[in-house]
Design a protein around this motif. Structure first.
Motif, PDB file in Angstrom:
ATOM      1  N   ASP A   1      -3.979  14.920   0.278  1.00  0.00           N
ATOM      2  CA  ASP A   1      -3.785  15.558   1.586  1.00  0.00           C
ATOM      3  C   ASP A   1      -5.087  15.522   2.391  1.00  0.00           C
ATOM      4  O   ASP A   1      -6.161  15.853   1.876  1.00  0.00           O
ATOM      5  CB  ASP A   1      -3.327  17.016   1.406  1.00  0.00           C
ATOM      6  N   ASN A   2      -4.980  15.106   3.654  1.00  0.00           N
ATOM      7  CA  ASN A   2      -6.098  15.062   4.613  1.00  0.00           C
ATOM      8  C   ASN A   2      -7.142  13.991   4.290  1.00  0.00           C
ATOM      9  O   ASN A   2      -8.253  14.024   4.830  1.00  0.00           O
ATOM     10  CB  ASN A   2      -6.812  16.425   4.705  1.00  0.00           C
TER      11      ASN A   2
ATOM     12  N   SER B   1      -5.961  17.617  -2.638  1.00  0.00           N
ATOM     13  CA  SER B   1      -6.117  18.003  -1.238  1.00  0.00           C
ATOM     14  C   SER B   1      -7.597  18.142  -0.893  1.00  0.00           C
ATOM     15  O   SER B   1      -8.438  18.397  -1.762  1.00  0.00           O
ATOM     16  CB  SER B   1      -5.393  19.326  -0.963  1.00  0.00           C
TER      17      SER B   1
END
Length: 551
Positions: A345-346, A432
């Motif tokens: 994530d990201n 993440s």
């Protein structure tokens, strides 16, 4: 005094100069005349017969600094003179000067024809470039915060391509701060790149910098090369050295820098002939210089968008990122692989701002005395972990599997296990990333693949070494067969004749190195394939010439 001064600035004897004369032409200059100028194409190498020439450095901020003065028996030039690149320093006559000018094509002929002289001259040209790089002489000035992602991007591009440059932090340097106040009204304008002629580029692309510095020339639409090599990693450079040394006209194209993934390796210790190890950049820089010595034209950064097969005249055409075509009688696919981006994530938000796919001294500087995370369990990951452990306070090495034995050489495993600030986290993955509003990485979330338990760590730098996918998208539509993973298949049989081991399903298109299906994915294997494919190139070109209709 320069390190290794006698090798960097050697003097030639009258007998040696006499051997060189047939390669040059006599030139005379008056006091104050310019022989070559920073930021303009260098005319070649000068051998001073009489008089003296002052060499000075000049940057775009108006600073001029003496470098060296050279006199009778000495020669002027550095690596850029092998390939019609811009001069990196100024040369002015002090009094009356008489010299021999040896243009680039004749200089390359001299290096090959006069082996002992060529060795001394080539060593001096290389050492001079090294000295310029270490002193930040002759190249652009980069102005911006040292930890800026875009500044690191440009610094990495110039460093990987062996090009001198100088960094200025506007928070520490008044001249830099004044220039930022005048020329960069918006934060997005940073970093600034100031070229030697005073031109200012605002947060430019690598291609913009390359063109402004004369690193990248125009492609001639009328020139037909014997072979175009796409990719300048170990396989591509090996092909270029052997092909050019055997008289083929060679073009090498790469989207970022010579050396490929190997060029970013901090240390290679299992390559034949280097018992104490060698950095990937040092190894591939030698091959890069060697290819230029034999006349290979290396174009960086240039992205190849498409390959057009089956042209009416039996040749191939590469469409480049600016739309220009490059024509060749044969193609070698050496485009290697692109860094794999795991599902985190990201991830895209922090690439170049705390997430890195290689570990060079530039990134090591950013994480000095910090804890970092390194993801991966292969040899590249192991080399990077050992390198970073000398800079970071701790390296958390995250491995999805339960051990290293299946994917890493034993000598690296032993070194990692004996390094106290490397922590091995098996059966673990990053899920993440989080950070500040300016996209600076601050935290990474780790999760156990056994228990599912997750936790956050305060981390500002994450290094990803999780493999790579083949860079073969540019081959779409040309009929080059790929395996299920996208690697290029070689050695298949044709209806008319069997293919050579490194030839693809399209006659005249060959593949070497990591991009080839079944390759061993080692530097030594890539270099060997580059040498091997040249014999197949000669065979194909000879057959194509014999089959061509008479003119």
């Amino acid at each position: 005094m320069h390190p290794r001064h006698e090798q960097t600035f050697p003097s030639l004897t009258p007998a040696e100069i006499a051997r060189i004369r047939r390669f040059g032409e006599l030139r005379r200059y008056h006091d104050g005349d310019t022989l070559f100028e920073t930021g303009k194409t260098g005319p070649g190498m000068f051998v001073i017969l009489d008089g003296h020439v002052a060499i000075t450095q000049r940057d775009g901020l108006g600073h001029i600094t003496p470098v060296v003065e050279q006199g009778p028996g000495q020669f002027l030039g550095e690596l850029g003179q092998l390939s019609n690149r811009y001069a990196l320093v100024d040369g002015h006559a002090e009094g009356e000067v008489e010299c021999l000018l040896i243009p680039p094509e004749r200089l390359r002929a001299l290096l090959v024809a006069e082996a002992d002289l060529g060795e001394r001259i080539m060593r001096a040209l290389i050492l001079r470039r090294v000295s310029l790089i270490q002193g930040g002489v002759g190249g652009p000035v980069l102005i911006g915060a040292p930890n800026s992602g875009d500044l690191v991007r440009l610094q990495g591009f110039l460093t990987r391509n062996g090009y001198p440059h100088h960094l200025l932090d506007p928070a520490q340097d008044k001249d830099a701060a004044d220039l930022v106040a005048r020329a960069a009204p918006q934060p997005s304008d940073l970093p600034l790149v100031v070229t030697p002629d005073g031109s200012i580029l605002r947060n430019p692309s690598e291609s913009d910098v390359a063109r402004a510095m004369g690193m990248l020339g125009a492609v001639s639409p009328d020139k037909l090369y014997d072979v175009a090599i796409v990719g300048s990693g170990p396989a591509g450079l090996s092909t270029a050295v052997y092909a050019a040394s055997e008289g083929l006209s060679v073009a090498v194209l790469d989207a970022r820098a010579f050396g490929g993934q190997a060029g970013a390796s901090a240390r290679i210790e299992n390559y034949l002939g280097f018992p104490t190890g060698i950095s990937g950049l040092a190894l591939t820089a030698r091959a890069y210089n060697q290819a230029q010595k034999f006349g290979a034209e290396i174009m960086i950064p240039v992205s190849v968008k498409t390959l057009q097969c089956g042209c009416d005249d039996g040749t191939f055409a590469l469409t480049l990122d600016d739309g220009a075509p490059l024509r060749a009688k044969s193609i070698v696919v050496a485009s290697g692989a692109r860094y794999r981006r795991p599902r985190i994530d990201n991830l895209d938000k922090f690439e170049g701002r705390g997430v890195w796919y290689w570990a060079s001294p530039i990134e090591a500087r950013l994480c000095k005395d910090q804890e970092v995370i390194l993801v991966g369990g292969g040899n590249s990951a192991g080399q990077a972990a050992v390198f970073l452990s000398a800079h970071a306070s701790k390296v958390h090495m995250v491995i999805r599997g339960g051990g290293l034995g299946a994917s890493m050489s034993r000598y690296l495993i032993e070194r990692i296990e004996s390094t106290p600030n490397i922590e091995l986290l098996f059966n673990t993955e990053i899920v993440s990333l989080e950070g500040a509003a300016d996209a600076t990485l601050e935290r990474a979330q780790l999760r156990s693949r056994l228990s599912g338990e997750a936790s956050w760590s305060n981390i500002r730098n994450v290094f990803l070494f999780v493999g790579a996918d083949p860079a073969t998208g540019w081959l779409d539509g040309c009929g080059v067969a790929l395996d299920r993973a996208g690697f290029v298949i070689t050695g298949a049989a044709y209806e008319q004749r069997p293919a050579t081991p490194l030839e693809t399903s399209v006659p005249g298109v060959f593949a070497v190195g990591d991009v080839r299906s079944g390759s061993v994915k080692r530097v030594g294997g890539a270099i060997g394939e580059g040498a091997q494919v040249v014999a197949s190139l000669h065979g194909y070109l000879a057959d194509a010439t014999a089959a061509a209709p008479p003119v």
